[in-house]
Write a protein that holds these residues in place. Structure first.
Motif: not given
Length: 128
Positions: A104-116
């Motif tokens: 959670i960053a402020g009023d945002k949901l930040v999703e990060i997905s990494t492959v290679g």
């Protein structure tokens, strides 16, 4: 900070490259590009219920407890086991095809997905 809330996708970065890398067919990638996904999260301590609602009413819900292996499911119905952890206020886990973090960053949901060497970032704004 609690993850509880309802979030609507605001932006996505590197969607096409990531989806190709994890092996989704071109028609599914094309269809998904225009989806405005709503994510609903209910958090009670270390217990989470995490739902993603797609246009047309299709949804997927996963319930998990931080630090305990749990049964998860993809939108396509594939089942897998994962142990999600909390690291520095972020939910972190390794899924079958990629590494995932959410914060959670402020009023945002930040999703990060990494492959290679490919990273997909989805930012969603809290709406409730």
């Amino acid at each position: 900070m609690s993850f509880s809330g309802k979030y609507e996708v605001e932006s996505e970065e590197n969607y096409d490259n990531f989806m190709k890398r994890i092996g989704l067919p071109a028609d599914v990638i094309e269809k998904g590009r225009t989806f405005k996904i709503v994510t609903e999260v209910a958090q009670n301590g270390d217990e989470f219920t995490w739902s993603q609602i797609y246009p047309g009413g299709k949804s997927i819900t996963n319930t998990f407890v931080i630090g305990k292996e749990g049964d998860m499911e993809t939108l396509g119905g594939k089942k897998f086991k994962a142990t999600l952890k909390m690291e520095g206020g972020k939910v972190v886990g390794d899924f079958p095809n990629y590494h995932y973090t959410a914060e959670i960053a402020g009023d945002k949901l930040v999703e990060i997905s990494t492959v290679g060497d490919i990273t997909f970032k989805r930012t969603s704004k809290r709406v409730a």
